[in-house]
Design an enzyme around this catalytic site. Sequence first.
Site, PDB file in Angstrom:
ATOM      1  N   ASP A 176      40.509  45.522  50.692  1.00  0.00           N
ATOM      2  CA  ASP A 176      40.278  46.794  50.004  1.00  0.00           C
ATOM      3  C   ASP A 176      39.129  47.455  50.747  1.00  0.00           C
ATOM      4  O   ASP A 176      38.002  46.963  50.724  1.00  0.00           O
ATOM      5  CB  ASP A 176      39.905  46.491  48.543  1.00  0.00           C
ATOM      6  CG  ASP A 176      39.542  47.747  47.754  1.00  0.00           C
ATOM      7  OD1 ASP A 176      39.325  48.811  48.365  1.00  0.00           O
ATOM      8  OD2 ASP A 176      39.464  47.636  46.515  1.00  0.00           O
TER       9      ASP A 176
ATOM     10  N   HIS B 198      39.967  52.891  41.824  1.00  0.00           N
ATOM     11  CA  HIS B 198      40.583  51.710  42.443  1.00  0.00           C
ATOM     12  C   HIS B 198      42.118  51.772  42.374  1.00  0.00           C
ATOM     13  O   HIS B 198      42.774  50.749  42.416  1.00  0.00           O
ATOM     14  CB  HIS B 198      40.121  50.441  41.724  1.00  0.00           C
ATOM     15  CG  HIS B 198      38.659  50.142  41.869  1.00  0.00           C
ATOM     16  ND1 HIS B 198      38.134  49.512  42.978  1.00  0.00           N
ATOM     17  CD2 HIS B 198      37.617  50.373  41.046  1.00  0.00           C
ATOM     18  CE1 HIS B 198      36.824  49.362  42.828  1.00  0.00           C
ATOM     19  NE2 HIS B 198      36.485  49.878  41.657  1.00  0.00           N
TER      20      HIS B 198
ATOM     21  N   ASP C 107      44.620  48.183  48.011  1.00  0.00           N
ATOM     22  CA  ASP C 107      44.500  47.182  49.078  1.00  0.00           C
ATOM     23  C   ASP C 107      45.362  47.533  50.279  1.00  0.00           C
ATOM     24  O   ASP C 107      46.552  47.810  50.140  1.00  0.00           O
ATOM     25  CB  ASP C 107      44.876  45.801  48.532  1.00  0.00           C
ATOM     26  CG  ASP C 107      43.823  45.307  47.574  1.00  0.00           C
ATOM     27  OD1 ASP C 107      42.876  44.657  48.022  1.00  0.00           O
ATOM     28  OD2 ASP C 107      43.911  45.625  46.368  1.00  0.00           O
TER      29      ASP C 107
ATOM     30  N   GLY D 140      34.356  35.569  64.321  1.00  0.00           N
ATOM     31  CA  GLY D 140      35.352  34.636  64.825  1.00  0.00           C
ATOM     32  C   GLY D 140      36.587  34.449  63.958  1.00  0.00           C
ATOM     33  O   GLY D 140      37.651  34.128  64.461  1.00  0.00           O
TER      34      GLY D 140
ATOM     35  N   LYS E 157      44.739  43.928  41.538  1.00  0.00           N
ATOM     36  CA  LYS E 157      44.093  43.729  40.238  1.00  0.00           C
ATOM     37  C   LYS E 157      44.347  42.331  39.680  1.00  0.00           C
ATOM     38  O   LYS E 157      44.521  42.146  38.478  1.00  0.00           O
ATOM     39  CB  LYS E 157      44.534  44.792  39.211  1.00  0.00           C
ATOM     40  CG  LYS E 157      44.318  46.221  39.673  1.00  0.00           C
ATOM     41  CD  LYS E 157      42.859  46.577  39.805  1.00  0.00           C
ATOM     42  CE  LYS E 157      42.686  47.991  40.338  1.00  0.00           C
ATOM     43  NZ  LYS E 157      42.722  48.069  41.833  1.00  0.00           N
TER      44      LYS E 157
ATOM     45  N   TYR F  93      30.373  39.604  41.365  1.00  0.00           N
ATOM     46  CA  TYR F  93      31.648  40.301  41.261  1.00  0.00           C
ATOM     47  C   TYR F  93      31.706  41.477  42.226  1.00  0.00           C
ATOM     48  O   TYR F  93      30.851  42.352  42.196  1.00  0.00           O
ATOM     49  CB  TYR F  93      31.877  40.804  39.827  1.00  0.00           C
ATOM     50  CG  TYR F  93      33.137  41.625  39.733  1.00  0.00           C
ATOM     51  CD1 TYR F  93      34.383  41.025  39.926  1.00  0.00           C
ATOM     52  CD2 TYR F  93      33.097  42.995  39.539  1.00  0.00           C
ATOM     53  CE1 TYR F  93      35.540  41.763  39.902  1.00  0.00           C
ATOM     54  CE2 TYR F  93      34.255  43.751  39.502  1.00  0.00           C
ATOM     55  CZ  TYR F  93      35.475  43.126  39.683  1.00  0.00           C
ATOM     56  OH  TYR F  93      36.622  43.862  39.664  1.00  0.00           O
TER      57      TYR F  93
ATOM     58  N   LYS G 299      38.484  42.041  42.546  1.00  0.00           N
ATOM     59  CA  LYS G 299      39.313  40.833  42.492  1.00  0.00           C
ATOM     60  C   LYS G 299      39.901  40.523  43.869  1.00  0.00           C
ATOM     61  O   LYS G 299      39.878  41.351  44.762  1.00  0.00           O
ATOM     62  CB  LYS G 299      40.425  41.028  41.459  1.00  0.00           C
ATOM     63  CG  LYS G 299      40.036  40.532  40.063  1.00  0.00           C
ATOM     64  CD  LYS G 299      39.897  39.001  40.018  1.00  0.00           C
ATOM     65  CE  LYS G 299      39.445  38.538  38.643  1.00  0.00           C
ATOM     66  NZ  LYS G 299      38.518  37.410  38.659  1.00  0.00           N
ATOM     67  N   ASP G 300      40.462  39.309  43.991  1.00  0.00           N
ATOM     68  CA  ASP G 300      40.947  38.849  45.293  1.00  0.00           C
ATOM     69  C   ASP G 300      42.159  39.641  45.777  1.00  0.00           C
ATOM     70  O   ASP G 300      42.338  39.847  46.951  1.00  0.00           O
ATOM     71  CB  ASP G 300      41.309  37.368  45.223  1.00  0.00           C
ATOM     72  CG  ASP G 300      40.248  36.583  44.473  1.00  0.00           C
ATOM     73  OD1 ASP G 300      39.064  36.901  44.656  1.00  0.00           O
ATOM     74  OD2 ASP G 300      40.602  35.689  43.684  1.00  0.00           O
TER      75      ASP G 300
ATOM     76  N   ARG H  49      37.832  45.807  35.839  1.00  0.00           N
ATOM     77  CA  ARG H  49      36.608  45.143  36.304  1.00  0.00           C
ATOM     78  C   ARG H  49      36.822  43.662  36.613  1.00  0.00           C
ATOM     79  O   ARG H  49      35.890  42.866  36.590  1.00  0.00           O
ATOM     80  CB  ARG H  49      35.489  45.334  35.280  1.00  0.00           C
ATOM     81  CG  ARG H  49      35.116  46.799  35.143  1.00  0.00           C
ATOM     82  CD  ARG H  49      34.128  47.088  34.048  1.00  0.00           C
ATOM     83  NE  ARG H  49      33.981  48.537  33.895  1.00  0.00           N
ATOM     84  CZ  ARG H  49      33.122  49.295  34.594  1.00  0.00           C
ATOM     85  NH1 ARG H  49      32.321  48.743  35.454  1.00  0.00           N
ATOM     86  NH2 ARG H  49      33.071  50.594  34.405  1.00  0.00           N
TER      87      ARG H  49
ATOM     88  N   ASP I 134      42.799  50.657  34.692  1.00  0.00           N
ATOM     89  CA  ASP I 134      42.842  50.132  36.063  1.00  0.00           C
ATOM     90  C   ASP I 134      43.921  49.052  36.244  1.00  0.00           C
ATOM     91  O   ASP I 134      43.721  48.074  36.980  1.00  0.00           O
ATOM     92  CB  ASP I 134      41.483  49.562  36.502  1.00  0.00           C
ATOM     93  CG  ASP I 134      40.452  50.650  36.770  1.00  0.00           C
ATOM     94  OD1 ASP I 134      40.779  51.834  36.578  1.00  0.00           O
ATOM     95  OD2 ASP I 134      39.318  50.306  37.158  1.00  0.00           O
TER      96      ASP I 134
ATOM     97  N   TYR J 174      30.128  36.081  36.858  1.00  0.00           N
ATOM     98  CA  TYR J 174      29.798  37.007  37.941  1.00  0.00           C
ATOM     99  C   TYR J 174      29.632  38.426  37.426  1.00  0.00           C
ATOM    100  O   TYR J 174      29.467  39.343  38.182  1.00  0.00           O
ATOM    101  CB  TYR J 174      30.862  36.949  39.031  1.00  0.00           C
ATOM    102  CG  TYR J 174      30.881  35.601  39.688  1.00  0.00           C
ATOM    103  CD1 TYR J 174      29.864  35.234  40.557  1.00  0.00           C
ATOM    104  CD2 TYR J 174      31.873  34.679  39.398  1.00  0.00           C
ATOM    105  CE1 TYR J 174      29.837  33.998  41.128  1.00  0.00           C
ATOM    106  CE2 TYR J 174      31.853  33.432  39.968  1.00  0.00           C
ATOM    107  CZ  TYR J 174      30.835  33.088  40.838  1.00  0.00           C
ATOM    108  OH  TYR J 174      30.817  31.857  41.401  1.00  0.00           O
TER     109      TYR J 174
HETATM  110  P1  13P Z   1      32.667  50.216  40.496  1.00  0.00           P
HETATM  111  O1  13P Z   1      32.529  51.694  40.115  1.00  0.00           O
HETATM  112  O2  13P Z   1      31.354  49.606  40.879  1.00  0.00           O
HETATM  113  O3  13P Z   1      33.757  49.955  41.469  1.00  0.00           O
HETATM  114  O4  13P Z   1      33.117  49.393  39.214  1.00  0.00           O
HETATM  115  C1  13P Z   1      33.654  49.988  38.136  1.00  0.00           C
HETATM  116  C2  13P Z   1      35.074  50.170  38.284  1.00  0.00           C
HETATM  117  O5  13P Z   1      35.554  51.085  38.908  1.00  0.00           O
HETATM  118  C3  13P Z   1      35.920  49.246  37.579  1.00  0.00           C
HETATM  119  O6  13P Z   1      37.091  49.907  37.259  1.00  0.00           O
HETATM  120  P1  13P Z   2      39.911  46.010  42.937  1.00  0.00           P
HETATM  121  O1  13P Z   2      39.598  44.533  43.020  1.00  0.00           O
HETATM  122  O2  13P Z   2      41.350  46.295  43.128  1.00  0.00           O
HETATM  123  O3  13P Z   2      39.026  46.812  43.846  1.00  0.00           O
HETATM  124  O4  13P Z   2      39.593  46.479  41.453  1.00  0.00           O
HETATM  125  C1  13P Z   2      38.281  46.468  41.034  1.00  0.00           C
HETATM  126  C2  13P Z   2      38.088  46.840  39.621  1.00  0.00           C
HETATM  127  O5  13P Z   2      37.013  46.581  39.107  1.00  0.00           O
HETATM  128  C3  13P Z   2      39.141  47.478  38.869  1.00  0.00           C
HETATM  129  O6  13P Z   2      38.732  47.778  37.577  1.00  0.00           O
HETATM  130 MG    MG Z   3      38.982  48.513  44.810  1.00  0.00          MG
HETATM  131 MG    MG Z   4      42.518  45.952  44.799  1.00  0.00          MG
END
Ligand code: 13P
Ligand code: 13P
Ligand code: MG
Ligand code: MG
Length: 365
Positions: A11, A18, A53, A103, A132, A228, A231-232, A265, A286, A347
């Site tokens: 990402d 997001h 991503d 590397g 997500k 945090y 996510k992966d 989140r 999200d 986290y």
């Molecule tokens: P950030 O704004 O730091 O990415 O975290 C809040 C968020 O967007 C979660 O949805």
């Molecule tokens: P991503 O891991 O896709 O960036 O999402 C972060 C997030 O906090 C969504 O709410």
């Molecule tokens: Mg993101």
């Molecule tokens: Mg993502």
Amino acid sequence: MHLTLSVIKADIGGYVGHSESHPEVMARATECMAKAKQEGLLIDYHVTKCGDDLELVMTHQQGENNERIHRLAWDTFVSGTEVAKKLKLHGAGQDLLASAFSGNVKGMGPGVAEMEFTERVAETVIIFMADKTSSGAWNMPLYKMFADPFNTIGLVIAANMHCGFSFEVHDVKGSKKITFCTPDEIYDLLVFIGAASRYMVKAVYHRDSKEIAAVSSTQKLAFIAGRYVGKDDPVCIVRSQGEFPAVGEVLEPFASPILVEGWMRGSHMGPLMPVAVCDSTPSRFDGPPRVISLGFQLSGGKLVGPRDMFDDKAFNLARHQANEMADMMRRHGPFEPHRLPLEEMEYTTMPQVMEKLADRFVDID
Ligand code: 13P
Ligand code: 13P
Ligand code: MG
Ligand code: MG
């Protein structure tokens, strides 16, 4: 022909928030990949996205963990981050946790799944990519594909699959690995992979031929960063047909949506919704978490495809069910089991809140 199929993702900036990837970032990545193909490092490539991503699918003959291939992916992410910064996308460079390439992109933020094999007469591969959610999301689908006869009838009636498959499981907290043979050891296997935030199926092998059947990314961003950072959003490569499950058997687990970690989140449980690439736009709270699947036939390393495998009306009901499950989970608001349990929240704010309130806690008489 001996080949390596590498899927490396990161990402590097969300559009908007997001929820999506920006076409200009993808165009920059495509330029980088095209140059590497022209120079002969890559045989072929496909650039796609799952939500926010950026996904690089590459074929080459450099082997796994190859420095040149990993550097190419890293440089592509760095170059895409420049575009993301120019557009002031959200979280530009989010997954590039190291300041310089050293590397191998493993441990530096990006997710990696790679496999090396000799191309069969017909080499069918399905690449799953999720947004997500965390790496353990593949545990149940891989179990169903390779060990559950209610999902994969080939385990019962195909002579070349009847021997079963072996599962390499990684303990991502303890940094240990173990291999289980199925069907003999399914109860032992399930003790571990049922705890998907810690034990993850890294790879699956055919028990007779020892051929690689599936490989997943198991990088845990929170462990790498110590906090945090998103996510992966893992990826998984599955070989299909012949001595491996048929395409329909590989896709079937996603017809019944399951609850996975991630969503808002990265701190919630929510349904994993199978969608076409164009619908990998997690926007409600999200989310909910998405999974896409691209199918390819490989021909001399050329990626013939992709076919967007979840762009099929037969997955409409799964999508509908995932939306119903999303509503049911959202009803819990900040309560478990929607919100993740405490150990998975370490986290986020829990340590700070605990510290702030430490001296207000008194003994219960
Ligand atoms: P950030 O704004 O730091 O990415 O975290 C809040 C968020 O967007 C979660 O949805
Ligand atoms: P991503 O891991 O896709 O960036 O999402 C972060 C997030 O906090 C969504 O709410
Ligand atoms: Mg993101
Ligand atoms: Mg993502």
